[in-house]
Design a protein around this motif. Structure first.
Motif, PDB file in Angstrom:
ATOM      1  N   LYS A 125      -7.931  58.265 -60.177  1.00 31.74           N
ATOM      2  CA  LYS A 125      -8.604  58.113 -58.886  1.00 31.74           C
ATOM      3  C   LYS A 125      -9.710  57.072 -58.978  1.00 31.74           C
ATOM      4  N   TYR A 180       0.346  58.692 -61.510  1.00 30.66           N
ATOM      5  CA  TYR A 180      -0.768  59.212 -60.718  1.00 30.66           C
ATOM      6  C   TYR A 180      -1.576  58.091 -60.065  1.00 30.66           C
ATOM      7  N   ASN A 197       0.543  56.660 -57.106  1.00 29.92           N
ATOM      8  CA  ASN A 197       0.615  57.641 -56.026  1.00 29.92           C
ATOM      9  C   ASN A 197      -0.720  57.751 -55.287  1.00 29.92           C
ATOM     10  N   TYR A 198      -1.804  57.843 -56.032  1.00 32.51           N
ATOM     11  CA  TYR A 198      -3.106  57.972 -55.384  1.00 32.51           C
ATOM     12  C   TYR A 198      -3.479  56.693 -54.639  1.00 32.51           C
ATOM     13  N   TYR A 199      -3.219  55.534 -55.265  1.00 29.16           N
ATOM     14  CA  TYR A 199      -3.532  54.259 -54.620  1.00 29.16           C
ATOM     15  C   TYR A 199      -2.808  54.142 -53.282  1.00 29.16           C
ATOM     16  N   SER A 200      -1.534  54.511 -53.260  1.00 21.77           N
ATOM     17  CA  SER A 200      -0.762  54.371 -52.018  1.00 21.77           C
ATOM     18  C   SER A 200      -1.215  55.337 -50.931  1.00 21.77           C
ATOM     19  N   SER A 201      -1.984  56.358 -51.287  1.00 21.92           N
ATOM     20  CA  SER A 201      -2.475  57.303 -50.279  1.00 21.92           C
ATOM     21  C   SER A 201      -3.786  56.862 -49.638  1.00 21.92           C
ATOM     22  N   ILE A 202      -4.409  55.833 -50.172  1.00 23.30           N
ATOM     23  CA  ILE A 202      -5.675  55.340 -49.629  1.00 23.30           C
ATOM     24  C   ILE A 202      -5.391  54.509 -48.381  1.00 23.30           C
ATOM     25  N   TYR A 205       1.324  49.839 -51.702  1.00 24.92           N
ATOM     26  CA  TYR A 205       1.986  49.799 -52.999  1.00 24.92           C
ATOM     27  C   TYR A 205       3.407  49.311 -52.779  1.00 24.92           C
TER      28      TYR A 205
END
Length: 82
Positions: free
Chosen positions: A5, A29, A32-37, A42
């Protein structure tokens, strides 16, 4: 804060809005986290070289920093022998 994160947020804080990559267990991880920001994109690749070349082309065309993430390990199935 978890490392993936912090890394993803650090990319955003430095103005990286597009991340190219080959996702695997080494960067799952993070990607996945980057693409949720919100505002982060991504773009997946089928090969490590493709991710790096996409980031290079993106940097050449956009004038921004091109960033790629790849995973570790062998790039071919274990049943192939050289």
């Amino acid at each position: 804060m978890q490392v993936h994160k912090a890394l993803a947020q650090g990319l955003i804080d430095h103005g990286v809005t597009t991340l190219f990559g080959l996702m695997g267990d080494g960067n799952l991880y993070l990607a996945n986290y980057y693409s949720s920001i919100p505002g982060a994109t991504y773009i997946a690749s089928a090969h490590e070289a493709g991710a790096v070349l996409m980031a290079n082309g993106y940097a050449s065309v956009s004038g921004e920093v091109g960033v790629a993430t790849v995973t570790h390990g062998r790039g071919w199935p274990t049943h192939f022998r050289l």
